[in-house]
Design a protein around this motif. Structure first.
Motif, mmCIF file in Angstrom:
data_model
loop_
_atom_site.group_PDB
_atom_site.id
_atom_site.type_symbol
_atom_site.label_atom_id
_atom_site.label_comp_id
_atom_site.label_asym_id
_atom_site.label_seq_id
_atom_site.Cartn_x
_atom_site.Cartn_y
_atom_site.Cartn_z
ATOM 1 N N ARG A 1 -12.071 -15.207 34.426
ATOM 2 C CA ARG A 1 -12.113 -15.143 35.478
ATOM 3 C C ARG A 1 -11.921 -13.068 35.558
ATOM 4 N N GLN A 2 -10.607 -12.850 34.955
ATOM 5 C CA GLN A 2 -10.845 -11.743 34.717
ATOM 6 C C GLN A 2 -10.970 -10.902 34.262
ATOM 7 N N LEU A 47 -21.901 -9.812 22.967
ATOM 8 C CA LEU A 47 -21.976 -8.965 21.369
ATOM 9 C C LEU A 47 -22.579 -8.354 21.708
ATOM 10 N N ALA A 48 -23.573 -6.930 23.133
ATOM 11 C CA ALA A 48 -23.939 -5.429 23.269
ATOM 12 C C ALA A 48 -22.420 -5.233 23.419
ATOM 13 N N GLY A 49 -21.281 -6.011 24.226
ATOM 14 C CA GLY A 49 -20.248 -5.354 24.888
ATOM 15 C C GLY A 49 -19.355 -4.790 23.881
ATOM 16 N N ALA A 90 -14.168 -7.850 34.825
ATOM 17 C CA ALA A 90 -14.371 -6.195 34.189
ATOM 18 C C ALA A 90 -15.345 -5.875 33.878
ATOM 19 N N LEU A 91 -16.584 -6.964 33.414
ATOM 20 C CA LEU A 91 -17.144 -6.996 32.811
ATOM 21 C C LEU A 91 -18.690 -6.411 33.788
ATOM 22 N N ALA A 92 -18.130 -6.801 35.032
ATOM 23 C CA ALA A 92 -19.251 -6.861 35.867
ATOM 24 C C ALA A 92 -20.445 -5.582 36.326
ATOM 25 N N GLY A 96 -12.009 -3.946 25.238
ATOM 26 C CA GLY A 96 -11.151 -3.066 26.158
ATOM 27 C C GLY A 96 -10.296 -3.744 27.175
ATOM 28 N N ALA A 97 -11.911 -4.508 27.997
ATOM 29 C CA ALA A 97 -11.220 -6.070 28.673
ATOM 30 C C ALA A 97 -10.545 -6.664 27.774
ATOM 31 N N LEU A 98 -10.626 -7.376 26.993
ATOM 32 C CA LEU A 98 -9.331 -8.103 26.342
ATOM 33 C C LEU A 98 -8.112 -7.654 26.497
ATOM 34 N N THR A 99 -7.986 -6.264 25.884
ATOM 35 C CA THR A 99 -6.715 -5.961 25.409
ATOM 36 C C THR A 99 -6.100 -5.534 27.116
#
Length: 183
Positions: A176-177, A120-122, A181-183, A130-133
């Motif tokens: 996984r992607q 939620l913070a992301g 991307a969020l790590a 951004g990661a989804l796009t």
């Protein structure tokens, strides 16, 4: 005693003849189930009730599409797709951002940060967006169907026109992607 007419027969009667009895039977069969599933995704009972009514209104107005889309026997999946999309549209309304901010504010007052809170913070700060796009359209479509719309693997496979195994594989790759991307 329950009507033994199949769901497909009911939908054909609604589409071809505007059969009110067929519509009422379909509503009796699926409105409680759809309401329960949607309430699992939204705590606003009034909004869920509106969405259920909008879903069945869409069936009454456009049931012929069910037959034209080639869904042979999965009326429940078809109704769920309509209802889930209508719920997403309702939640995206003016109050959706306010509800998200309130939820984030409540979460910030707790000591332990859960994975959901981090997501939620992301969302609030744009990291997830951004990661989804950056995901391929195929992976995004699977996430949309299974996560956002809450469809089962089988329902998502029907919706996307791909085998269930492909849905599972793409969902694993997408997760996984996103983790990377969020790590």
């Amino acid at each position: 005693m329950r009507d033994t007419t199949s769901d497909g027969e009911l939908l054909r009667a609604i589409a071809a003849d505007r059969d009110r009895r067929a519509f009422e039977e379909l509503y009796r069969r699926y409105a409680p189930w759809l309401t329960a599933r949607l309430r699992g995704r939204c705590a606003d009972a009034a909004m869920v009730d509106d969405v259920v009514q909008e879903t069945f209104l869409a069936v009454w107005r456009g049931a012929a599409r069910y037959r034209a889309e080639g869904h042979s026997a999965d009326a429940a999946g078809w109704l769920w797709r309509i209802g889930a999309r209508r719920l997403v549209d309702a939640l995206r309304g003016d109050g959706a951002r306010g509800r998200l901010r309130q939820a984030l504010a409540r979460l910030r007052h707790r000591e332990e940060v859960s994975a959901e809170e981090r997501v939620l913070a992301g969302v609030e700060h744009g990291d997830l967006a951004g990661a989804l796009t950056r995901l391929s359209p195929e992976l995004r479509a699977v996430l949309q169907a299974t996560v956002v719309d809450g469809l089962s693997t089988r329902e998502a496979a029907v919706l996307l026109g791909i085998p269930p195994g492909t849905v599972k594989t793409r969902a694993m790759r997408a997760r996984r992607q996103l983790r990377e991307a969020l790590a």
